[in-house]
Design a protein around this motif. Structure first.
Motif, PDB file in Angstrom:
ATOM      1  N   LEU A  65       0.825  -1.209   0.000  1.00 45.79           N
ATOM      2  CA  LEU A  65       0.000   0.000   0.000  1.00 45.79           C
ATOM      3  C   LEU A  65       0.860   1.260   0.000  1.00 45.79           C
ATOM      4  N   LYS A  66       1.995   1.187   0.711  1.00 42.89           N
ATOM      5  CA  LYS A  66       2.890   2.342   0.777  1.00 42.89           C
ATOM      6  C   LYS A  66       3.397   2.713  -0.605  1.00 42.89           C
ATOM      7  N   HIS A  67       3.741   1.709  -1.395  1.00 43.39           N
ATOM      8  CA  HIS A  67       4.227   1.969  -2.752  1.00 43.39           C
ATOM      9  C   HIS A  67       3.123   2.573  -3.620  1.00 43.39           C
ATOM     10  N   VAL A  68       1.891   2.175  -3.334  1.00 48.18           N
ATOM     11  CA  VAL A  68       0.767   2.711  -4.104  1.00 48.18           C
ATOM     12  C   VAL A  68       0.435   4.134  -3.658  1.00 48.18           C
ATOM     13  N   LEU A  69       0.502   4.359  -2.323  1.00 45.40           N
ATOM     14  CA  LEU A  69       0.088   5.649  -1.773  1.00 45.40           C
ATOM     15  C   LEU A  69       1.133   6.752  -1.962  1.00 45.40           C
ATOM     16  N   SER A  70       2.412   6.401  -1.962  1.00 48.97           N
ATOM     17  CA  SER A  70       3.475   7.414  -2.024  1.00 48.97           C
ATOM     18  C   SER A  70       3.307   8.378  -3.191  1.00 48.97           C
ATOM     19  N   PRO A  71       3.149   7.895  -4.421  1.00 50.67           N
ATOM     20  CA  PRO A  71       2.965   8.847  -5.530  1.00 50.67           C
ATOM     21  C   PRO A  71       1.668   9.641  -5.409  1.00 50.67           C
ATOM     22  N   LEU A  72       0.634   9.015  -4.830  1.00 50.08           N
ATOM     23  CA  LEU A  72      -0.633   9.724  -4.654  1.00 50.08           C
ATOM     24  C   LEU A  72      -0.491  10.850  -3.627  1.00 50.08           C
ATOM     25  N   LEU A  73       0.244  10.563  -2.537  1.00 44.83           N
ATOM     26  CA  LEU A  73       0.460  11.590  -1.513  1.00 44.83           C
ATOM     27  C   LEU A  73       1.311  12.734  -2.058  1.00 44.83           C
ATOM     28  N   ALA A  74       2.305  12.389  -2.883  1.00 41.80           N
ATOM     29  CA  ALA A  74       3.145  13.424  -3.487  1.00 41.80           C
ATOM     30  C   ALA A  74       2.312  14.316  -4.403  1.00 41.80           C
ATOM     31  N   LYS A  75       1.430  13.700  -5.166  1.00 46.74           N
ATOM     32  CA  LYS A  75       0.552  14.467  -6.045  1.00 46.74           C
ATOM     33  C   LYS A  75      -0.396  15.338  -5.240  1.00 46.74           C
ATOM     34  N   ARG A  76      -0.897  14.775  -4.126  1.00 44.54           N
ATOM     35  CA  ARG A  76      -1.790  15.546  -3.250  1.00 44.54           C
ATOM     36  C   ARG A  76      -1.080  16.779  -2.698  1.00 44.54           C
ATOM     37  N   LYS A  77       0.186  16.611  -2.309  1.00 44.69           N
ATOM     38  CA  LYS A  77       0.962  17.728  -1.776  1.00 44.69           C
ATOM     39  C   LYS A  77       1.141  18.816  -2.827  1.00 44.69           C
ATOM     40  N   THR A  78       1.432  18.399  -4.063  1.00 43.80           N
ATOM     41  CA  THR A  78       1.615  19.361  -5.151  1.00 43.80           C
ATOM     42  C   THR A  78       0.323  20.114  -5.442  1.00 43.80           C
ATOM     43  N   LEU A  79      -0.786  19.381  -5.460  1.00 37.74           N
ATOM     44  CA  LEU A  79      -2.080  20.010  -5.736  1.00 37.74           C
ATOM     45  C   LEU A  79      -2.479  20.962  -4.611  1.00 37.74           C
ATOM     46  N   THR A  80      -2.209  20.565  -3.372  1.00 41.17           N
ATOM     47  CA  THR A  80      -2.528  21.428  -2.228  1.00 41.17           C
ATOM     48  C   THR A  80      -1.735  22.730  -2.292  1.00 41.17           C
ATOM     49  N   LYS A  81      -0.459  22.618  -2.650  1.00 46.98           N
ATOM     50  CA  LYS A  81       0.386  23.805  -2.783  1.00 46.98           C
ATOM     51  C   LYS A  81      -0.140  24.719  -3.882  1.00 46.98           C
ATOM     52  N   SER A  82      -0.582  24.119  -4.975  1.00 49.34           N
ATOM     53  CA  SER A  82      -1.123  24.903  -6.084  1.00 49.34           C
ATOM     54  C   SER A  82      -2.416  25.602  -5.679  1.00 49.34           C
ATOM     55  N   ILE A  83      -3.259  24.901  -4.930  1.00 47.08           N
ATOM     56  CA  ILE A  83      -4.520  25.493  -4.462  1.00 47.08           C
ATOM     57  C   ILE A  83      -4.244  26.707  -3.582  1.00 47.08           C
ATOM     58  N   ARG A  84      -3.283  26.575  -2.669  1.00 44.43           N
ATOM     59  CA  ARG A  84      -2.952  27.688  -1.773  1.00 44.43           C
ATOM     60  C   ARG A  84      -2.421  28.888  -2.554  1.00 44.43           C
ATOM     61  N   ALA A  85      -1.571  28.607  -3.549  1.00 44.06           N
ATOM     62  CA  ALA A  85      -1.002  29.698  -4.344  1.00 44.06           C
ATOM     63  C   ALA A  85      -2.089  30.422  -5.132  1.00 44.06           C
ATOM     64  N   HIS A  86      -3.015  29.668  -5.696  1.00 47.91           N
ATOM     65  CA  HIS A  86      -4.103  30.286  -6.455  1.00 47.91           C
ATOM     66  C   HIS A  86      -5.071  31.026  -5.532  1.00 47.91           C
TER      67      HIS A  86
END
Length: 219
Positions: free
Chosen positions: A38-59
């Motif tokens: 599950l960790k291998h599956v979740l890691s890229p998803l969590l990284a993407k979530r972090k990037t999207l969250t950062k983008s939301i805050r900037a916008h």
């Protein structure tokens, strides 16, 4: 016959048999392997979530109401600075405020001058204060002679002034005070603070012919 499931004895004082312990170890290992997968599956998803969250805050930051407020009302709402406060802190609030802070003279009318501060820093600070009255705290000793001379050239704008003394610098302090003009147009508060008390306080003399706005004299 071994157990198929241990769900009914979890959280109890049940004592598993040898065969059941082996079965439990196998079950735990299987669960750990599942978590690893599950960790291998979740890691890229969590990284993407972090990037999207950062983008939301900037916008979202682009939509903040303060960005639509003209500089003039912001300047009017700025608090009156105290001697120990640094207006540069206000410039860190958002990207718009540094320019407003640097161009708002009333934010630069008070300062506590640190020991061995660069004279250019003080000159820049005073220049940003425009024609506002000046409030400051400074220690009178030889190393600060350039700073004192610079402040003396703006004596007509002094408002709240605190002079700090050392017994070892009394002669220099007296010479500096004696070199000042005798009229203080805007001064409201004048305070003399000594690092040591006693005879030293009686050896400082300052001539004041006119100080129409003086309200506080602290010795």
């Amino acid at each position: 016959m071994g157990r198929i499931s241990f769900d009914d004895v979890l959280g109890t004082n049940y004592v598993p048999s040898h065969i059941e312990r082996c079965s439990l170890k196998a079950s735990i290992e299987s669960i750990v392997q599942g978590l690893s997968a599950l960790k291998h599956v979740l890691s890229p998803l969590l990284a993407k979530r972090k990037t999207l969250t950062k983008s939301i805050r900037a916008h979202t930051a682009l939509l903040t109401p303060i960005r639509r407020v003209p500089p003039e009302p912001i300047r009017e709402d700025f608090p009156r600075p105290r001697v120990k406060e640094v207006p540069l802190k206000l410039g860190r609030i958002c990207r718009v405020w540094p320019d407003i802070t640097l161009s708002t003279a009333s934010l630069w009318c008070a300062i506590r001058i640190p020991t061995a501060w660069n004279i250019e820093g003080l000159r820049e600070w005073i220049s940003r204060s425009g024609s506002c009255t000046l409030s400051f705290t400074i220690q009178i000793f030889h190393e600060n002679s350039d700073h004192l001379s610079l402040l003396a050239s703006y004596q007509s704008r002094w408002k709240e002034v605190v002079f700090l003394f050392r017994d070892s610098q009394l002669q220099f302090a007296q010479e500096f005070l004696g070199s000042l003009a005798h009229n203080y147009e805007n001064i409201h508060t004048l305070k003399f603070a000594y690092e040591t008390c006693g005879r030293a306080q009686n050896n400082i003399h300052m001539v004041v012919n006119s100080a129409p706005n003086l309200r506080n004299l602290l010795l």
